[in-house]
Design a protein around this motif. Structure first.
Motif, PDB file in Angstrom:
ATOM      1  N   ASN A 120     -19.464  -8.421  -8.131  1.00 49.20           N
ATOM      2  CA  ASN A 120     -19.369  -9.873  -8.143  1.00 49.20           C
ATOM      3  C   ASN A 120     -18.044 -10.255  -8.793  1.00 49.20           C
ATOM      4  O   ASN A 120     -17.751  -9.784  -9.896  1.00 49.20           O
ATOM      5  N   VAL A 121     -17.262 -11.066  -8.156  1.00 49.45           N
ATOM      6  CA  VAL A 121     -15.966 -11.484  -8.693  1.00 49.45           C
ATOM      7  C   VAL A 121     -15.969 -12.983  -8.880  1.00 49.45           C
ATOM      8  O   VAL A 121     -16.382 -13.731  -7.985  1.00 49.45           O
ATOM      9  N   SER A 122     -15.528 -13.441 -10.045  1.00 48.94           N
ATOM     10  CA  SER A 122     -15.490 -14.868 -10.347  1.00 48.94           C
ATOM     11  C   SER A 122     -14.490 -15.113 -11.455  1.00 48.94           C
ATOM     12  O   SER A 122     -13.995 -14.168 -12.092  1.00 48.94           O
ATOM     13  N   VAL A 123     -14.202 -16.379 -11.718  1.00 47.75           N
ATOM     14  CA  VAL A 123     -13.363 -16.727 -12.858  1.00 47.75           C
ATOM     15  C   VAL A 123     -14.147 -16.405 -14.136  1.00 47.75           C
ATOM     16  O   VAL A 123     -15.251 -16.903 -14.337  1.00 47.75           O
ATOM     17  N   GLY A 124     -13.622 -15.580 -14.989  1.00 45.61           N
ATOM     18  CA  GLY A 124     -14.332 -15.144 -16.196  1.00 45.61           C
ATOM     19  C   GLY A 124     -15.044 -13.825 -16.015  1.00 45.61           C
ATOM     20  O   GLY A 124     -15.143 -13.027 -16.950  1.00 45.61           O
ATOM     21  N   GLY A 125     -15.579 -13.585 -14.813  1.00 45.61           N
ATOM     22  CA  GLY A 125     -16.207 -12.312 -14.492  1.00 45.61           C
ATOM     23  C   GLY A 125     -17.328 -11.901 -15.425  1.00 45.61           C
ATOM     24  O   GLY A 125     -17.970 -12.730 -16.081  1.00 45.61           O
ATOM     25  N   THR A 126     -17.538 -10.606 -15.490  1.00 44.79           N
ATOM     26  CA  THR A 126     -18.636 -10.054 -16.286  1.00 44.79           C
ATOM     27  C   THR A 126     -18.444 -10.280 -17.779  1.00 44.79           C
ATOM     28  O   THR A 126     -19.424 -10.323 -18.532  1.00 44.79           O
ATOM     29  N   GLY A 127     -17.218 -10.440 -18.215  1.00 46.20           N
ATOM     30  CA  GLY A 127     -16.978 -10.667 -19.643  1.00 46.20           C
ATOM     31  C   GLY A 127     -17.684 -11.880 -20.181  1.00 46.20           C
ATOM     32  O   GLY A 127     -17.986 -11.962 -21.377  1.00 46.20           O
ATOM     33  N   ALA A 128     -18.003 -12.855 -19.318  1.00 47.23           N
ATOM     34  CA  ALA A 128     -18.682 -14.080 -19.750  1.00 47.23           C
ATOM     35  C   ALA A 128     -20.194 -13.985 -19.650  1.00 47.23           C
ATOM     36  O   ALA A 128     -20.906 -14.911 -20.069  1.00 47.23           O
ATOM     37  N   LYS A 129     -20.727 -12.868 -19.120  1.00 44.12           N
ATOM     38  CA  LYS A 129     -22.174 -12.699 -18.968  1.00 44.12           C
ATOM     39  C   LYS A 129     -22.806 -12.283 -20.296  1.00 44.12           C
ATOM     40  O   LYS A 129     -22.173 -11.646 -21.141  1.00 44.12           O
ATOM     41  N   LEU A 130     -24.094 -12.628 -20.463  1.00 46.28           N
ATOM     42  CA  LEU A 130     -24.798 -12.391 -21.725  1.00 46.28           C
ATOM     43  C   LEU A 130     -25.623 -11.114 -21.664  1.00 46.28           C
ATOM     44  O   LEU A 130     -26.185 -10.761 -20.618  1.00 46.28           O
ATOM     45  N   TYR A 131     -25.719 -10.461 -22.836  1.00 47.36           N
ATOM     46  CA  TYR A 131     -26.596  -9.299 -22.967  1.00 47.36           C
ATOM     47  C   TYR A 131     -27.194  -9.324 -24.362  1.00 47.36           C
ATOM     48  O   TYR A 131     -26.497  -9.537 -25.355  1.00 47.36           O
ATOM     49  N   ASN A 132     -28.525  -9.115 -24.470  1.00 53.16           N
ATOM     50  CA  ASN A 132     -29.222  -9.152 -25.755  1.00 53.16           C
ATOM     51  C   ASN A 132     -29.193  -7.776 -26.408  1.00 53.16           C
ATOM     52  O   ASN A 132     -29.560  -6.777 -25.787  1.00 53.16           O
ATOM     53  N   VAL A 133     -28.763  -7.718 -27.675  1.00 52.17           N
ATOM     54  CA  VAL A 133     -28.592  -6.444 -28.375  1.00 52.17           C
ATOM     55  C   VAL A 133     -29.875  -5.917 -28.996  1.00 52.17           C
ATOM     56  O   VAL A 133     -29.889  -4.825 -29.557  1.00 52.17           O
ATOM     57  N   GLY A 134     -30.978  -6.690 -28.921  1.00 48.44           N
ATOM     58  CA  GLY A 134     -32.232  -6.221 -29.497  1.00 48.44           C
ATOM     59  C   GLY A 134     -32.105  -5.918 -30.979  1.00 48.44           C
ATOM     60  O   GLY A 134     -31.554  -6.710 -31.744  1.00 48.44           O
TER      61      GLY A 134
ATOM     62  N   VAL B  98     -20.511 -10.011 -22.856  1.00 46.84           N
ATOM     63  CA  VAL B  98     -20.050  -8.630 -22.802  1.00 46.84           C
ATOM     64  C   VAL B  98     -18.688  -8.508 -23.476  1.00 46.84           C
ATOM     65  O   VAL B  98     -18.404  -7.517 -24.157  1.00 46.84           O
ATOM     66  N   LEU B  99     -17.846  -9.537 -23.344  1.00 42.96           N
ATOM     67  CA  LEU B  99     -16.550  -9.513 -24.014  1.00 42.96           C
ATOM     68  C   LEU B  99     -16.714  -9.497 -25.533  1.00 42.96           C
ATOM     69  O   LEU B  99     -15.996  -8.767 -26.234  1.00 42.96           O
ATOM     70  N   GLN B 100     -17.668 -10.262 -26.052  1.00 41.20           N
ATOM     71  CA  GLN B 100     -17.926 -10.243 -27.499  1.00 41.20           C
ATOM     72  C   GLN B 100     -18.401  -8.872 -27.955  1.00 41.20           C
ATOM     73  O   GLN B 100     -18.039  -8.415 -29.051  1.00 41.20           O
ATOM     74  N   LEU B 101     -19.195  -8.216 -27.143  1.00 40.27           N
ATOM     75  CA  LEU B 101     -19.687  -6.888 -27.508  1.00 40.27           C
ATOM     76  C   LEU B 101     -18.557  -5.866 -27.482  1.00 40.27           C
ATOM     77  O   LEU B 101     -18.513  -4.955 -28.315  1.00 40.27           O
ATOM     78  N   LEU B 102     -17.627  -6.013 -26.555  1.00 42.99           N
ATOM     79  CA  LEU B 102     -16.447  -5.142 -26.555  1.00 42.99           C
ATOM     80  C   LEU B 102     -15.598  -5.392 -27.802  1.00 42.99           C
ATOM     81  O   LEU B 102     -15.071  -4.449 -28.411  1.00 42.99           O
ATOM     82  N   GLN B 103     -15.478  -6.645 -28.201  1.00 41.25           N
ATOM     83  CA  GLN B 103     -14.730  -6.960 -29.416  1.00 41.25           C
ATOM     84  C   GLN B 103     -15.416  -6.375 -30.645  1.00 41.25           C
ATOM     85  O   GLN B 103     -14.749  -5.881 -31.568  1.00 41.25           O
ATOM     86  N   ALA B 104     -16.761  -6.399 -30.647  1.00 37.35           N
ATOM     87  CA  ALA B 104     -17.502  -5.789 -31.754  1.00 37.35           C
ATOM     88  C   ALA B 104     -17.279  -4.286 -31.793  1.00 37.35           C
ATOM     89  O   ALA B 104     -17.157  -3.686 -32.877  1.00 37.35           O
ATOM     90  N   ALA B 105     -17.213  -3.669 -30.629  1.00 36.56           N
ATOM     91  CA  ALA B 105     -16.925  -2.230 -30.570  1.00 36.56           C
ATOM     92  C   ALA B 105     -15.542  -1.950 -31.152  1.00 36.56           C
ATOM     93  O   ALA B 105     -15.359  -1.001 -31.929  1.00 36.56           O
ATOM     94  N   ASN B 106     -14.572  -2.772 -30.804  1.00 34.17           N
ATOM     95  CA  ASN B 106     -13.216  -2.585 -31.322  1.00 34.17           C
ATOM     96  C   ASN B 106     -13.162  -2.766 -32.834  1.00 34.17           C
ATOM     97  O   ASN B 106     -12.470  -2.029 -33.540  1.00 34.17           O
ATOM     98  N   GLN B 107     -13.927  -3.745 -33.343  1.00 33.49           N
ATOM     99  CA  GLN B 107     -13.932  -4.007 -34.780  1.00 33.49           C
ATOM    100  C   GLN B 107     -14.595  -2.885 -35.562  1.00 33.49           C
ATOM    101  O   GLN B 107     -14.329  -2.713 -36.751  1.00 33.49           O
ATOM    102  N   ASN B 108     -15.466  -2.128 -34.916  1.00 31.78           N
ATOM    103  CA  ASN B 108     -16.155  -1.002 -35.575  1.00 31.78           C
ATOM    104  C   ASN B 108     -15.475   0.328 -35.301  1.00 31.78           C
ATOM    105  O   ASN B 108     -16.023   1.388 -35.623  1.00 31.78           O
ATOM    106  N   CYS B 109     -14.296   0.291 -34.715  1.00 28.59           N
ATOM    107  CA  CYS B 109     -13.527   1.495 -34.423  1.00 28.59           C
ATOM    108  C   CYS B 109     -12.741   1.938 -35.665  1.00 28.59           C
ATOM    109  O   CYS B 109     -12.171   1.082 -36.355  1.00 28.59           O
ATOM    110  N   PRO B 110     -12.736   3.259 -35.984  1.00 31.81           N
ATOM    111  CA  PRO B 110     -13.441   4.360 -35.323  1.00 31.81           C
ATOM    112  C   PRO B 110     -14.939   4.317 -35.627  1.00 31.81           C
ATOM    113  O   PRO B 110     -15.357   3.841 -36.688  1.00 31.81           O
ATOM    114  N   PHE B 111     -15.752   4.849 -34.735  1.00 32.18           N
ATOM    115  CA  PHE B 111     -17.199   4.717 -34.817  1.00 32.18           C
ATOM    116  C   PHE B 111     -17.801   5.722 -35.802  1.00 32.18           C
ATOM    117  O   PHE B 111     -17.447   6.900 -35.774  1.00 32.18           O
TER     118      PHE B 111
END
Length: 401
Positions: free
Chosen positions: A336-350, A366-379
């Motif tokens: 699926n291609v759109s303005v904003g794409g998958t980065g704007a879609k929501l996912y619940n972290v439980g 999903v973009l926020q979760l990628l940013q969280a991954a970057n902030q916790n680097c190195p894991f």
């Protein structure tokens, strides 16, 4: 008022719930225990099923599995009782609400997602043990509930002959109390935070109060064991759907590698990854698409858990589905291609939010979760495992058709 004697001499009292038994919903229920699901203390089976939100592992013999929350209130099994459902978590005759830790633990158990709980082990006997794996877990979980409700204390003489714990054992060696502590902030402080009264409807867990009489008389003669009940499924807002992402197998195969290499204006992809997630992908600044493709292959080819491949797969999906970044090159592959794409879609972290510095049971883009991954680097190990679970879930639930 019952005190929570969890951390040696530290005591924290539950807040008193203001309410009346007459306001509770009532019906007759049958209660029993299933062999292999308990060690005297452990799981109860209740019919009919009350509420919803139970996973298949918590539904047995057409009833739902539950736990008692008061160690000192008895019950005769099997038995039929008048039940009075409190959606607010009130249990009687104490007039107290269950703790947040109890509600959180049971919500995971009831959904069939409690880490380390061997749901399938009811008929398996561990070498040298007389209990099934599920019964062993059930006993530990029961002790966790009693501890959170102030009816059990680690480190003190325990008259219960079933106890497998030495008198000096650290409370956090109970695996489920350790999970509670981690979820509510970590260590002893996390346990103290988990002792706060559960909010109205919190974690969608209530209490089924059992009584021999209807209308009930809440005294020691007629009051029977209160047990936990799932009111409904936890609220989980996910709008990642088919076509929003791809599994890491796609990015590893010839089509995925071709799509990466087809991204326009190379090294735009490498610069986007490096600019937005510098700790993870700073090395890709100014690099050609072929270098990005090769880095994914390196992540994929590691032995064991492929967390870095899962995270990069999520990042690639965000890029190729955003028409402002990648045009429509991904459409022919099923994205699926759109303005904003998958980065704007929501996912619940439980239950994994706090591991990443986020909130549990909360939806993020999903973009926020990628940013969280970057902030916790190195894991560290916990972050490594949490990110694998989250991005595997994203990539699987959004996989191209």
């Amino acid at each position: 008022m019952k005190a929570h004697k969890v951390l040696g001499g530290i005591a924290l009292a539950s807040a008193l719930f203001v309410g009346t038994a007459g306001a509770l919903a009532q019906q007759v229920v049958n209660v029993t225990q299933i062999p292999g699901y308990h060690a005297e203390s452990g799981e109860f089976n209740v019919t009919p099923i009350i509420g919803s939100g139970y996973g298949a592992d918590a539904i047995v013999n057409n009833g739902f599995e539950s736990f008692c929350i008061s160690r000192n209130v008895g019950i005769i099994l099997p038995g039929s009782y008048f039940s009075f459902l409190s959606p607010d978590g009130l249990f009687l005759p104490d007039g107290l609400t269950i703790t947040k830790g109890t509600a959180w633990l049971y919500s995971l158990f009831a959904a069939g997602t409690l880490p380390g709980y061997r749901y399938a082990g009811a008929g398996i006997i561990d070498p040298g043990h007389v209990l099934s794996q599920r019964a062993e877990n059930a006993f530990d979980l029961q002790l966790a509930f009693w501890t959170l409700e102030g009816d059990y204390s680690y480190g003190f003489p325990d008259p219960d002959p079933l106890s497998n714990y030495s008198l000096t054992q650290d409370i956090l060696r109970n695996p489920y109390l350790a999970q509670v502590a981690a979820n509510f902030g970590g260590g002893p402080g996390g346990l103290l935070a988990a002792l706060a009264p559960n909010s109205v409807g919190g974690y969608n867990v209530g209490v089924l109060n059992l009584n021999l009489l209807n209308p009930p008389v809440w005294d020691l003669l007629n009051t029977v064991q209160p047990i936990l009940v799932m009111l409904s499924s936890p609220v989980r807002t996910n709008n990642v759907g088919p076509g929003d992402t791809a599994t890491i197998g796609f990015w590893h195969n010839k089509n995925g590698q071709a799509l990466i290499n087809a991204m326009p204006n190379s090294p735009a992809l490498g610069n986007w990854l490096a600019g937005n997630f510098p700790c993870l992908y700073g090395n890709l600044a100014g690099k050609a698409n072929s270098v990005v493709a090769a880095q994914f292959m390196t992540y994929f080819n590691v032995k064991g858990q492929k967390t870095y491949a899962q995270v990069l797969g999520g990042a690639l999906a965000c890029y190729v589905t955003d028409s402002t970044l990648a045009g429509n090159a991904a459409v022919k592959y099923g994205f699926n291609v759109s303005v904003g794409g998958t980065g704007a879609k929501l996912y619940n972290v439980g239950s994994l939010g706090t591991v990443l510095g986020l909130s549990n049971n909360t939806s993020y883009t999903v973009l926020q979760l990628l940013q969280a991954a970057n902030q916790n680097c190195p894991f560290n190990a916990n972050v490594f495992n949490a990110l694998n679970t989250i991005f595997d879930g994203i990539n699987e639930s959004g996989d191209i058709l």
